[in-house]
Design an enzyme around this catalytic site. Structure first.
Site: not given
Ligand code: ZN
Length: 366
Positions: A66, A181, A213, A236, A331
């Site tokens: 993604h 990410d 995603e 990923d 994240h």
């Protein structure tokens, strides 16, 4: 391709909030065009680079990663110019305050850098010192005093907000910044496309840069319905647990090689995850062993990626596997990864795709 570090610094500097990935879509098209036999963009924004196979009747393989990133969206503009927001994807509230953020104009063409305000330390009430407020109570300050000044900059309700890039090499082998990410995955797709340009695969290989995603993990599904590949590998990151807080809840570390997923499961309402096709998973593991590359078994609850849904796409099912690069602080704006894992990941993924042909029996129950 430039060096891995230079590429990552560049790719992580490109903002691509879920649903607003146009800059990354353009980038991936530009990278794939000189390499692939065909490059197409679907209506959602998924970019498919096709490399036609050398031989007839060989199985097809779809490798995807993604391109989108999580972030925020403007929910309300206060009269005094402060911006309120909601989250797009799993943004950790605890790392938001005191951060620089880029607020995108509503046409997606420009951006303004602002800050997520935080209590003046001198006046922080004791009960707020060790707690994290809800993002509903947070605000972004872009240095103006009225809502009209915000609107004049082209920002409005619905404007996207992304972490301001601050990529750093923090040691000989480690890098840190926003959006590793999944720009690591994008980098691996670019390297794979360069490899396939020089090494024609047996069957058709589709290299897919997918969208949305982080928002709803289903963005890539139309590509699967259209192409109906025999097998697919999702690329990923996977969270490393080699930090004092996680203390090896799962056995995943930086610097110990790429990871082959055994199982992941979200477990928070989606009832979705992946248990890979055992033949495809072991095919990948055998190649890692043959190449003498250290690798890790990825087994994690609480993690979910696109393949959770694509595994069920089409009418015949897809033999799915997941190849991951370990990463710390997922994240957050300081995601951290090890260049050695990425380098090994590139070499192995290229080899896996080159070796994939009819000799690998993907049937179950045999
Ligand atoms: Zn991801």
């Amino acid at each position: 391709m430039k060096s891995i570090i230079e590429e990552l610094e560049y790719l992580t500097s490109i903002p691509a909030l879920s649903g607003m990935e146009d800059r990354m879509i353009k980038e991936m098209v530009n990278r794939f065009k000189p390499l692939a036999d065909k490059v197409e963009i679907d209506r959602l924004g998924n970019v498919t680079a096709t490399f036609f196979g050398n031989l007839n009747n060989e199985p097809s393989l779809l490798v995807f990663a993604h391109v989108d990133e999580l972030g925020l969206m403007v929910r309300k503009i206060e009269k005094n110019g402060y911006i309120r927001f909601d989250r797009i994807g799993g943004v950790p509230e605890k790392t938001l305050m005191g951060q620089f953020m880029d607020i995108h104009t509503i046409d997606g063409k420009n951006m303004v850098t602002g800050i997520v305000g935080t209590y003046a330390h001198h006046f922080t009430p004791p009960e707020a010192k060790l707690t994290v407020p809800s993002n509903k109570d947070m605000y972004i300050d872009i240095g103006v005093d009225s809502s009209s000044e915000v609107l004049d900059k082209g920002i409005n309700i619905g404007s996207g907000i992304t972490y301001h890039p601050d990529f750093k090499q923090i040691s000989d082998h480690r890098v840190s910044g926003k959006t590793l990410d999944n720009r690591i995955g994008c980098l691996m797709l670019i390297a794979l496309a360069e490899h396939l340009k020089k090494n024609k695969p047996a069957g058709n290989v589709y290299v897919v840069a997918s969208v949305q995603e982080e928002f709803n993990i289903r963005g890539v599904m139309p590509v699967f319905y259209l192409l109906e590949p025999d097998a697919s590998i999702c690329v990923d990151i996977t969270p490393a647990c080699d930090t004092p807080d996680l203390n090896f809840t799962y056995e995943m570390s930086l610097g110990k090689g790429p990871a082959v997923t055994q199982m992941n499961f979200h477990g928070r309402g989606t009832l979705a995850g992946i248990i890979p096709n055992p033949h495809l998973r072991m095919f990948m593991e055998n190649i890692l062993d043959e190449m003498n590359i250290p690798w890790q078994r990825d087994m994690s609850l609480g993690v979910i990626t696109d393949d959770a849904f694509t595994i069920m796409a089409g009418t015949k099912g897809v033999a799915m596997a997941h190849f991951a690069i370990p990463m710390r602080y997922s994240h957050s704006p300081i995601e951290t990864a090890d260049i050695r894992d990425i380098k090994a990941g590139i070499q192995v993924l290229n080899k896996i795709v080159s070796r994939f042909d009819h000799s690998l029996d993907l049937r179950r129950g045999i």
